[in-house]
Design a protein around this motif. Structure first.
Motif, PDB file in Angstrom:
ATOM      1  N   GLU A  63      23.723  44.632 -32.107  1.00  0.00           N
ATOM      2  CA  GLU A  63      22.688  44.271 -33.063  1.00  0.00           C
ATOM      3  C   GLU A  63      21.342  44.101 -32.370  1.00  0.00           C
ATOM      4  OE1 GLU A  63      24.374  40.645 -34.475  1.00  0.00           O
ATOM      5  OE2 GLU A  63      26.050  41.664 -35.424  1.00  0.00           O
ATOM      6  N   GLY A  64      20.308  44.661 -32.971  1.00  0.00           N
ATOM      7  CA  GLY A  64      18.955  44.465 -32.471  1.00  0.00           C
ATOM      8  C   GLY A  64      18.680  45.080 -31.115  1.00  0.00           C
ATOM      9  N   GLY A  65      19.501  46.025 -30.683  1.00  0.00           N
ATOM     10  CA  GLY A  65      19.255  46.703 -29.425  1.00  0.00           C
ATOM     11  C   GLY A  65      19.804  46.009 -28.192  1.00  0.00           C
ATOM     12  N   SER A  66      20.145  44.719 -28.307  1.00  0.00           N
ATOM     13  CA  SER A  66      20.743  44.040 -27.155  1.00  0.00           C
ATOM     14  C   SER A  66      22.199  43.748 -27.485  1.00  0.00           C
ATOM     15  CB  SER A  66      19.998  42.742 -26.838  1.00  0.00           C
ATOM     16  OG  SER A  66      20.146  41.824 -27.888  1.00  0.00           O
ATOM     17  N   GLY A  67      23.041  43.900 -26.524  1.00  0.00           N
ATOM     18  CA  GLY A  67      24.463  43.757 -26.781  1.00  0.00           C
ATOM     19  C   GLY A  67      25.034  42.421 -26.349  1.00  0.00           C
ATOM     20  N   PHE A  68      26.123  42.068 -27.007  1.00  0.00           N
ATOM     21  CA  PHE A  68      26.901  40.905 -26.610  1.00  0.00           C
ATOM     22  C   PHE A  68      28.330  41.120 -27.088  1.00  0.00           C
ATOM     23  CE2 PHE A  68      25.011  39.969 -30.692  1.00  0.00           C
ATOM     24  CZ  PHE A  68      26.009  39.363 -31.428  1.00  0.00           C
ATOM     25  N   VAL A  69      29.241  40.346 -26.553  1.00  0.00           N
ATOM     26  CA  VAL A  69      30.656  40.458 -26.908  1.00  0.00           C
ATOM     27  C   VAL A  69      31.110  39.140 -27.523  1.00  0.00           C
ATOM     28  CG1 VAL A  69      32.998  40.857 -26.058  1.00  0.00           C
ATOM     29  CG2 VAL A  69      31.089  42.070 -25.023  1.00  0.00           C
ATOM     30  N   VAL A  70      31.803  39.242 -28.645  1.00  0.00           N
ATOM     31  CA  VAL A  70      32.401  38.078 -29.294  1.00  0.00           C
ATOM     32  C   VAL A  70      33.892  38.077 -28.988  1.00  0.00           C
ATOM     33  CG1 VAL A  70      32.948  37.017 -31.525  1.00  0.00           C
ATOM     34  CG2 VAL A  70      30.696  38.019 -31.143  1.00  0.00           C
ATOM     35  N   HIS A  71      34.404  36.921 -28.547  1.00  0.00           N
ATOM     36  CA  HIS A  71      35.845  36.701 -28.361  1.00  0.00           C
ATOM     37  C   HIS A  71      36.252  35.620 -29.350  1.00  0.00           C
ATOM     38  CE1 HIS A  71      34.324  37.707 -24.259  1.00  0.00           C
ATOM     39  NE2 HIS A  71      35.322  38.555 -24.314  1.00  0.00           N
ATOM     40  N   ASN A  72      37.421  35.793 -29.974  1.00  0.00           N
ATOM     41  CA  ASN A  72      37.854  34.800 -30.944  1.00  0.00           C
ATOM     42  C   ASN A  72      39.328  34.999 -31.259  1.00  0.00           C
ATOM     43  OD1 ASN A  72      37.690  32.706 -32.818  1.00  0.00           O
ATOM     44  ND2 ASN A  72      35.847  33.498 -33.782  1.00  0.00           N
ATOM     45  N   THR A  73      39.866  34.128 -32.097  1.00  0.00           N
ATOM     46  CA  THR A  73      41.214  34.246 -32.648  1.00  0.00           C
ATOM     47  C   THR A  73      41.135  33.925 -34.132  1.00  0.00           C
ATOM     48  OG1 THR A  73      41.754  31.921 -32.244  1.00  0.00           O
ATOM     49  CG2 THR A  73      42.331  33.486 -30.496  1.00  0.00           C
ATOM     50  N   ASN A  74      42.147  34.352 -34.874  1.00  0.00           N
ATOM     51  CA  ASN A  74      42.243  34.010 -36.291  1.00  0.00           C
ATOM     52  C   ASN A  74      43.700  33.660 -36.563  1.00  0.00           C
ATOM     53  OD1 ASN A  74      42.703  34.298 -39.181  1.00  0.00           O
ATOM     54  ND2 ASN A  74      40.637  35.129 -39.257  1.00  0.00           N
ATOM     55  N   GLN A  75      43.941  32.375 -36.828  1.00  0.00           N
ATOM     56  CA  GLN A  75      45.302  31.909 -37.085  1.00  0.00           C
ATOM     57  C   GLN A  75      45.399  31.343 -38.492  1.00  0.00           C
ATOM     58  OE1 GLN A  75      46.035  29.198 -33.840  1.00  0.00           O
ATOM     59  NE2 GLN A  75      46.519  30.864 -32.452  1.00  0.00           N
ATOM     60  N   LYS A  76      46.356  31.878 -39.230  1.00  0.00           N
ATOM     61  CA  LYS A  76      46.593  31.460 -40.624  1.00  0.00           C
ATOM     62  C   LYS A  76      45.332  31.577 -41.457  1.00  0.00           C
ATOM     63  CE  LYS A  76      50.421  28.612 -39.295  1.00  0.00           C
ATOM     64  NZ  LYS A  76      50.906  27.319 -38.937  1.00  0.00           N
ATOM     65  N   GLY A  77      44.561  32.660 -41.204  1.00  0.00           N
ATOM     66  CA  GLY A  77      43.366  32.927 -41.995  1.00  0.00           C
ATOM     67  C   GLY A  77      42.134  32.148 -41.582  1.00  0.00           C
ATOM     68  N   VAL A  78      42.208  31.379 -40.485  1.00  0.00           N
ATOM     69  CA  VAL A  78      41.078  30.563 -40.048  1.00  0.00           C
ATOM     70  C   VAL A  78      40.612  31.047 -38.674  1.00  0.00           C
ATOM     71  CG1 VAL A  78      40.316  28.231 -39.455  1.00  0.00           C
ATOM     72  CG2 VAL A  78      41.953  28.572 -41.317  1.00  0.00           C
ATOM     73  N   TRP A  79      39.313  31.389 -38.579  1.00  0.00           N
ATOM     74  CA  TRP A  79      38.758  31.809 -37.302  1.00  0.00           C
ATOM     75  C   TRP A  79      38.594  30.610 -36.392  1.00  0.00           C
ATOM     76  CZ3 TRP A  79      38.659  36.550 -35.552  1.00  0.00           C
ATOM     77  CH2 TRP A  79      38.681  37.601 -36.451  1.00  0.00           C
ATOM     78  N   GLY A  80      38.860  30.816 -35.105  1.00  0.00           N
ATOM     79  CA  GLY A  80      38.676  29.777 -34.093  1.00  0.00           C
ATOM     80  C   GLY A  80      37.221  29.677 -33.688  1.00  0.00           C
ATOM     81  N   LYS A  81      36.979  28.959 -32.597  1.00  0.00           N
ATOM     82  CA  LYS A  81      35.620  28.808 -32.083  1.00  0.00           C
ATOM     83  C   LYS A  81      35.201  30.108 -31.408  1.00  0.00           C
ATOM     84  CE  LYS A  81      32.655  26.036 -29.255  1.00  0.00           C
ATOM     85  NZ  LYS A  81      32.508  25.532 -27.922  1.00  0.00           N
ATOM     86  N   GLU A  82      34.123  30.678 -31.897  1.00  0.00           N
ATOM     87  CA  GLU A  82      33.627  31.948 -31.370  1.00  0.00           C
ATOM     88  C   GLU A  82      33.019  31.745 -29.987  1.00  0.00           C
ATOM     89  OE1 GLU A  82      31.501  34.863 -33.995  1.00  0.00           O
ATOM     90  OE2 GLU A  82      29.813  34.279 -32.719  1.00  0.00           O
ATOM     91  N   GLU A  83      33.387  32.629 -29.066  1.00  0.00           N
ATOM     92  CA  GLU A  83      32.783  32.640 -27.742  1.00  0.00           C
ATOM     93  C   GLU A  83      31.958  33.910 -27.634  1.00  0.00           C
ATOM     94  OE1 GLU A  83      35.824  32.385 -24.764  1.00  0.00           O
ATOM     95  OE2 GLU A  83      36.755  30.657 -25.719  1.00  0.00           O
TER      96      GLU A  83
END
Length: 112
Positions: A62-82
């Motif tokens: 997004e916006g020309g600069s990159g980043f990576v999102v790491h996460n989990t989703n358990q029972k339909g709920v996303w964890g804390k995004e890194e």
């Protein structure tokens, strides 16, 4: 301990979903190879167990600069995004991601 050697898959349709033979094991290495489209906004690699996403690896451009999102989703709920403000998978480039499974974490490296 039984060793499972899963054959590679070439040119699968996307999204690609297939069970990993023998399940995820400590010390297992998974390699995902491909190419990011030059105009891509995102790339997603998910390891799932049933409907849970146990690893969400998501480079974003997004916006020309990159980043990576790491996460989990358990029972339909996303964890804390890194977020990691570095993109190991550049737009328009071939990539080979290696995911090392350990009991404590998943370690993702770009081997291309």
């Amino acid at each position: 301990m039984a060793l499972h050697q899963q054959p590679p898959f070439f040119n699968p349709s996307v999204p690609f979903n297939i069970p990993i033979q023998g399940g995820l094991q400590d010390g297992m290495s998974i390699t995902v190879c491909g190419r990011v489209w030059p105009n891509a906004d995102t790339l997603e690699v998910n390891l799932q167990y049933g409907s849970d996403v146990i690893l969400h690896f998501n480079p974003r451009y997004e916006g020309g600069s990159g980043f990576v999102v790491h996460n989990t989703n358990q029972k339909g709920v996303w964890g804390k995004e890194e977020r990691e403000y570095k993109t190991p998978v550049p737009r328009g480039q071939a990539f080979a991601l290696q995911i090392l499974v350990t009991q404590e974490s998943y370690k993702v490296t770009d081997t291309a």
